[in-house]
Design an enzyme around this catalytic site. Structure first.
Site, PDB file in Angstrom:
ATOM      1  CG  ASP A  52      -1.819  -1.194   1.308  1.00 18.91           C
ATOM      2  OD1 ASP A  52      -2.133  -1.758   0.239  1.00 18.91           O
ATOM      3  OD2 ASP A  52      -2.213  -1.574   2.429  1.00 18.91           O
ATOM      4  CE1 TYR A 110       2.562  -6.141   3.222  1.00 20.20           C
ATOM      5  CE2 TYR A 110       2.528  -8.523   3.000  1.00 20.20           C
ATOM      6  CZ  TYR A 110       2.435  -7.265   2.439  1.00 20.20           C
ATOM      7  OH  TYR A 110       2.230  -7.142   1.084  1.00 20.20           O
TER       8      TYR A 110
END
Length: 230
Positions: A52, A110
């Site tokens: 993102d 992540y």
């Protein structure tokens, strides 16, 4: 044609994310421009996953095909000559026919960083979410344990997600405190659009006693899923 795998590191503050988009400059776009500069070829760079806007990466993989005969050990330096300072190729490998950075990936990790302090930090603002009060770490770890396994994460994706299969497997979750920095990590086979941000937000809500662990269980759409076919 050769198939080349790149290992990439970047500081994503100035970018709209990995994927080429009409509304901003992307990591993929900048690296494809650099590939054109050194090979003279218009090629598609495939990433192991999307990130993102504002997300940073360490060790993200990508692959592309080329007819260029540039020695593999020279490719990182050649590409870095044309890349901005916040993007770098740190390694390159020749791979077998059929290798694809996305479909050959076996897992992804992540990490999300929290800065827990009554006062904001200009030096940490681009790399962490600022919390002014200490959450309940035990409640947060209890919440994180709920996400492990193969589950339907439909309620933990942003509205712009265009995938129909919302089942994902998270192998491990981890919360590590180091002074006023809390790092939350997830490792699994893949993640939905903004899924990690939403998992962290839910975990923090429980840690701040704004939600109960039972509320998160309800959002997870029932029991763990067995034998899901990807």
């Amino acid at each position: 044609m050769r198939t080349v795998k790149l290992t990439i590191e970047y500081e994503g503050t100035l970018y709209c994310g990995w994927q080429v988009q009409p509304n901003g400059v992307s990591i993929q776009e900048k690296i494809m421009e650099a590939i054109f500069r050194i090979t003279g070829e218009q090629t598609t760079l495939h990433g192991s996953g999307r990130t993102d806007a504002g997300v940073h990466a360490k060790g993200q993989c990508a692959s592309f095909k080329t007819n260029s005969n540039i020695p593999i050990h020279r490719i990182p330096r050649a590409l870095n000559t044309y890349l901005p300072e916040d993007i770098a190729v740190i390694a390159a490998e020749d791979k077998e026919e059929g290798f694809h950075a996305r479909y050959s990936a076996i897992g992804k990790k992540y990490s999300y960083q929290l800065y827990i302090n009554p006062h904001r930090s200009p030096l940490k603002r681009l790399y962490s979410w600022h919390l002014r009060q200490m959450p309940d770490i035990d409640r947060m770890r209890q919440t994180l344990s709920l996400f492990q396994g193969t589950r339907d994460f439909a309620s933990f994706r942003a509205s712009r997600s265009d995938v129909s299969d919302t089942v994902r497997s998270i192998w491990t979750t981890e919360l590590v405190m180091n002074g006023d920095i809390c790092r939350i990590s997830f490792e699994g086979n893949g993640f939905l659009y903004k899924m990690v941000r939403m998992l962290v937000a839910a975990t923090v809500e429980v840690g701040l006693n704004r939600k109960n662990v039972a509320d998160i269980e309800e959002r997870l759409c029932g029991k763990e899923i067995k034998d899901h076919k990807y």
